[in-house]
Design an enzyme around this catalytic site. Structure first.
Site, PDB file in Angstrom:
ATOM      1  N   GLU A   1       6.663   1.959 -17.551  1.00 24.21           N
ATOM      2  CA  GLU A   1       5.322   1.594 -18.020  1.00 24.21           C
ATOM      3  C   GLU A   1       4.495   2.834 -18.384  1.00 24.21           C
ATOM      4  O   GLU A   1       3.680   2.800 -19.304  1.00 24.21           O
ATOM      5  CB  GLU A   1       4.579   0.769 -16.979  1.00 24.21           C
ATOM      6  CG  GLU A   1       5.112  -0.649 -16.819  1.00 24.21           C
ATOM      7  CD  GLU A   1       6.296  -0.752 -15.879  1.00 24.21           C
ATOM      8  OE1 GLU A   1       6.818   0.301 -15.425  1.00 24.21           O
ATOM      9  OE2 GLU A   1       6.722  -1.893 -15.590  1.00 24.21           O
TER      10      GLU A   1
ATOM     11  N   PHE B   1       4.071 -11.802  -3.994  1.00 18.89           N
ATOM     12  CA  PHE B   1       5.052 -10.866  -4.544  1.00 18.89           C
ATOM     13  C   PHE B   1       4.478 -10.203  -5.804  1.00 18.89           C
ATOM     14  O   PHE B   1       3.968 -10.879  -6.691  1.00 18.89           O
ATOM     15  CB  PHE B   1       6.348 -11.613  -4.873  1.00 18.89           C
ATOM     16  CG  PHE B   1       7.378 -10.750  -5.543  1.00 18.89           C
ATOM     17  CD1 PHE B   1       7.935  -9.663  -4.876  1.00 18.89           C
ATOM     18  CD2 PHE B   1       7.775 -10.995  -6.841  1.00 18.89           C
ATOM     19  CE1 PHE B   1       8.884  -8.855  -5.495  1.00 18.89           C
ATOM     20  CE2 PHE B   1       8.709 -10.192  -7.474  1.00 18.89           C
ATOM     21  CZ  PHE B   1       9.260  -9.115  -6.796  1.00 18.89           C
ATOM     22  N   GLN B   2       4.566  -8.897  -5.871  1.00 18.90           N
ATOM     23  CA  GLN B   2       4.076  -8.098  -6.999  1.00 18.90           C
ATOM     24  C   GLN B   2       2.587  -8.295  -7.276  1.00 18.90           C
ATOM     25  O   GLN B   2       2.129  -8.192  -8.406  1.00 18.90           O
ATOM     26  CB  GLN B   2       4.907  -8.358  -8.265  1.00 18.90           C
ATOM     27  CG  GLN B   2       6.347  -7.852  -8.126  1.00 18.90           C
ATOM     28  CD  GLN B   2       7.100  -7.792  -9.437  1.00 18.90           C
ATOM     29  OE1 GLN B   2       6.829  -8.535 -10.364  1.00 18.90           O
ATOM     30  NE2 GLN B   2       8.054  -6.866  -9.519  1.00 18.90           N
TER      31      GLN B   2
ATOM     32  N   LYS C   1      -0.905 -15.018 -14.516  1.00 14.57           N
ATOM     33  CA  LYS C   1       0.216 -15.643 -15.227  1.00 14.57           C
ATOM     34  C   LYS C   1      -0.158 -17.008 -15.808  1.00 14.57           C
ATOM     35  O   LYS C   1       0.164 -17.326 -16.956  1.00 14.57           O
ATOM     36  CB  LYS C   1       1.389 -15.798 -14.245  1.00 14.57           C
ATOM     37  CG  LYS C   1       2.645 -16.332 -14.883  1.00 14.57           C
ATOM     38  CD  LYS C   1       3.815 -16.317 -13.892  1.00 14.57           C
ATOM     39  CE  LYS C   1       5.103 -16.729 -14.604  1.00 14.57           C
ATOM     40  NZ  LYS C   1       6.275 -16.624 -13.712  1.00 14.57           N
TER      41      LYS C   1
ATOM     42  N   MET D   1       4.591  27.365 -15.873  1.00  9.48           N
ATOM     43  CA  MET D   1       3.231  27.760 -15.514  1.00  9.48           C
ATOM     44  C   MET D   1       3.105  27.967 -14.009  1.00  9.48           C
ATOM     45  O   MET D   1       2.342  28.817 -13.555  1.00  9.48           O
ATOM     46  CB  MET D   1       2.226  26.712 -16.019  1.00  9.48           C
ATOM     47  CG  MET D   1       0.783  27.186 -16.019  1.00  9.48           C
ATOM     48  SD  MET D   1       0.492  28.619 -17.089  1.00  9.48           S
ATOM     49  CE  MET D   1      -0.131  27.829 -18.582  1.00  9.48           C
TER      50      MET D   1
END
Lengths: 173, 573
Positions: free
Chosen positions: B65, B127-128, B177, B486
């Site tokens: 993502e 869940f999630q 959803k 760096m």
């Protein structure tokens, strides 16, 4: 970019949406501002709330705070009432441990400060006092010897004197 | 309709659409043809809508993502449109957090569509389930949790408007959803009307006149141009101001390309790794004209040595940036392009020979960008110059974060806006590869070069898969010094060479690229370099060049934090 730190009173009109308080509080914390008090409730327009925020900082810091507050989409207006003529008031509820024989003395002090006895128990009283914060501070100082059991303060609410409403305020520019 | 919501007029009832369809229609209404994302359980209904829109909206499946988010950032920056990234709930949404913070710091318009668990499950630790609106409050311009499909037409219109107007930024739209599936007959609003959000247009005319007086009276003015030039599309107005008034220009990292870098009035980039003469100029100027800048600490350095005798004229669209860092003589809140259109006719052309002479003398005596002799190794700066030569200076270059970022800004001369892209504010390593993907999708047919270090590449190397699968012809040049360069440089300078966590045991990146189905080329000599870059430039597909460069080359010039411009380390070799 300096100056002396002092207490500022800001009044903000905000949309009455879930999460608006989180947004404001999150901005305070993230930018390191120290909030002395925050009072929020309904205002004259349905769907909106008015917040009174007491914050310590230099004038530059508070100006920045005001601008950051105004950037929140759900904040409609912000006005700094610190240097304008305004009514500022606060309410405190104090439960004091007091024996029946000491009640009259405490009641006298309360009435001098225009406090109201709103509950009396066997060995305690609840006093409600409303006024500017300094008056409440002095009252609490005077009754400290009785033993303060519980204290709750609403935080300042403020309103500019005259006819200009804080809907006209804005941090723009 | 409740408080502060748009009360713009609407077109009357329209046929029922699902929440997912409403979002697709809103994307099309913004003229956005590509979105980036990765599906999951909570966003499956949205993907079912995308299925029916795939002839009009191309969905690029990122492999993480974060890659989708950075790609949307690149797409937005290349096109000037809003980028769109989408994920599922929970881990999908939290994987976007770095990307949101990056857009927020760099004022890049991206709308994130995140799936959320179904409404009955919200708050149950399902869940999630993750509170992404709560998480993203301090790193977005605004966010929404949409609890009914009837809100979606308005929310989508507001989200795009907020993302692209005023000071742009990321907006999250979190959609449960079942709201993707729910139908609504509410039409999209004709216009957005947010009571608490009224971005300014042109700056106040009185202040514009005052700015002209201050600028015309100055002997040693400097324009400091920032990201606002790109965002506002103000490059032509900046050019007119600089050439019309004969005023020299320095840019910030994000201002690079806002003014043509080969123009005699261009004095390059300022800041910690800016050109010595650009920084000297800011020490001596009597008038700083800050255009779409926020006077970031990496650009300004020590505040009390930054234009100590200068009057500051500051034009920016965000009132909160004005007076935040510097005391400002002429503050102007306004869109840069519109404000410069008002300012330019008031600016007088002045010779300012001593000042411009002085600047050119510094430029002569402090060249800043000379590349030292290096018979045995390829220097990373040469890679960037080779890309400049092969592309005739007309490529889109996306830098990662660290040494490569500075070299990519220094050793390429950008003549146009939206040619150099870098995550300057947040500084997330791993930005360049996915962002380059997005830039290429937004600029099809144009040469796009991703200049990355080996460390940064590894952070989002999974996007090699996306390049191959979607045939996105990005050219990747890895400045492979087998270090977090760096970090190594700072440990050398400030920790007496106690190197800790700075070495990288790299894989063979050319082979890795080949395994992903990309053309991979390993380069370790100067001759190979120029040939490989020219070949890659001519090749019509993605290429990965693993260039083994000098392992201990440092970025110069460098101003050590906390010291002034005069103690700049130009090049100790």
């Amino acid at each position: 970019m300096n100056g002396t730190s002092r207490s500022h009173t800001l009044v903000a009109m905000v949309a009455d949406h879930p999460g608006v308080l989180t947004r404001v509080a999150s901005m305070f914390r993230r930018r390191g501002f120290n909030i002395a008090s925050l009072a929020v409730g309904n205002c004259e327009e349905p769907g909106y709330s008015r917040m009174t925020i007491e914050v310590r900082g230099t004038d530059d810091e508070v100006k920045q705070f005001e601008k950051q507050l105004y950037k929140l989409v759900e904040v409609i207006t912000v006005r700094d009432l610190t240097d304008v003529s305004a009514v500022q008031t606060e309410t405190a509820l104090v439960r004091v441990r007091v024996s029946p024989e000491d009640r009259p003395g405490l009641a006298d002090i309360a009435s001098i400060f225009r406090g109201e006895i709103v509950d009396v128990g066997r060995d305690s009283m609840i006093i409600q006092i409303t006024g500017v914060s300094e008056t409440i501070d002095r009252f609490l100082d005077v009754i400290a010897e009785y033993g303060i059991d519980e204290l709750t303060r609403t935080g300042i609410v403020a309103m500019a004197r005259g006819t200009k409403t804080s809907r006209n305020g804005s941090a723009r520019g | 309709m409740t408080a502060s919501e748009s009360n713009g007029s609407t077109n009357g009832a329209v046929p029922a659409r699902s929440g997912g369809q409403v979002i697709c229609e809103a994307i099309l209404a913004e003229d956005i043809d590509v979105i980036f994302g990765m599906p999951g359980g909570a966003s499956l209904p949205f993907y079912d809508s995308l299925y029916h829109y795939q002839d009009r909206i191309r969905h690029v499946l990122a492999r993480h993502e974060q890659g989708a988010g950075f790609a949307a950032n690149g797409y937005a920056r290349a096109t000037g449109k809003v980028g769109v990234a989408t994920s599922t709930s929970g881990p999908g949404a939290t994987n976007l957090v770095t990307s949101m913070a990056n857009d927020h710091m760099d004022s890049v318009p991206v709308v994130y569509i995140t799936g959320q668990v179904a409404r009955p499950a919200i708050g149950s630790d399902a869940f999630q389930e993750t509170d992404i609106t709560g998480i993203s409050i301090p790193i977005t311009k605004h966010n929404y949790l949409v609890m009914h499909a009837d809100e979606l037409p308005r929310v989508m219109a507001e989200a795009f408007y907020l993302a692209k107007s005023g000071r742009p930024g990321p907006v999250v739209v979190d959609v449960p959803k079942d709201v993707f599936l729910e139908e609504t007959t509410v039409p999209a609003p004709d216009r957005v009307n947010l009571r608490g959000y009224r971005p300014v247009r042109a700056g106040n005319l009185k202040m514009v006149r005052r700015a002209a007086e201050v600028i015309n009276a100055s002997e040693r003015p400097m324009i400091m141009a920032g990201h606002g030039v790109d965002i506002s599309g103000a490059a032509p107005e900046l050019f007119e101001l600089a050439t019309g008034g004969n005023i020299p220009v320095v840019t910030t990292l994000h201002g690079v390309g806002g003014f043509p870098e080969t123009h005699p009035l261009s004095f390059g980039m300022l800041g910690m790794h800016g050109l010595a003469y650009a920084n000297f100029a800011m020490g001596e100027t009597d008038c700083i004209i800050g255009l779409g800048v926020r006077f970031d600490d990496r650009a300004v350095g020590k505040v009390d040595e930054f234009g100590p005798n200068a009057k500051v004229v500051h034009i920016d669209v965000d009132p909160a940036e004005i007076g935040k860092v510097l005391d400002t003589e002429v503050p102007i809140v306004g869109d840069l392009k519109l404000t410069l259109q008002a300012l330019n006719p008031l600016i007088e052309h002045r010779e300012r020979r001593p000042w411009i002479g002085q600047l050119n003398e510094w430029r002569q005596n402090h060249p800043s960008l000379d590349i030292p002799d290096s018979p045995d190794t390829v220097l990373p700066q040469e890679v960037v110059r080779s890309i400049y030569d092969a592309s005739g200076g007309d490529a889109r270059v996306i830098a990662d974060v660290g040494q490569n970022q500075m070299w990519a800004s220094q050793h390429f001369w950008y003549e146009k806006p939206r040619r150099f892209f870098s995550a300057g504010g947040l500084g997330p390593m791993g930005y360049a590869l996915p962002a380059a993907m997005g830039v290429q999708m937004g600029a099809p047919g144009e040469p796009v070069w991703c200049v990355t270090g080996d460390g940064g590449l590894l952070i989002n190397i999974q996007e090699f898969n996306t390049l191959a699968a979607e045939k996105i012809p990005v050219k990747v040049a890895i400045l492979n010094n087998a270090h977090l360069g760096m970090i190594r440089q700072w440990q050398q300078f400030f920790y007496e060479g106690r190197y800790m966590g700075a070495f990288l045991d790299n894989p063979d990146f050319a082979k890795v690229a080949e395994a992903f189905g990309l053309r991979g080329v390993s380069v370790s000599s100067r001759d190979e370099l120029h040939e490989a870059i020219a070949d890659a430039h001519a090749y019509d597909g993605p290429v990965v060049l693993d260039v083994h460069v000098d392992r201990v080359e440092n970025v110069y010039p460098m101003i050590v934090p906390g010291t002034g411009v005069r103690s700049v380390i130009e090049d100790p070799r």
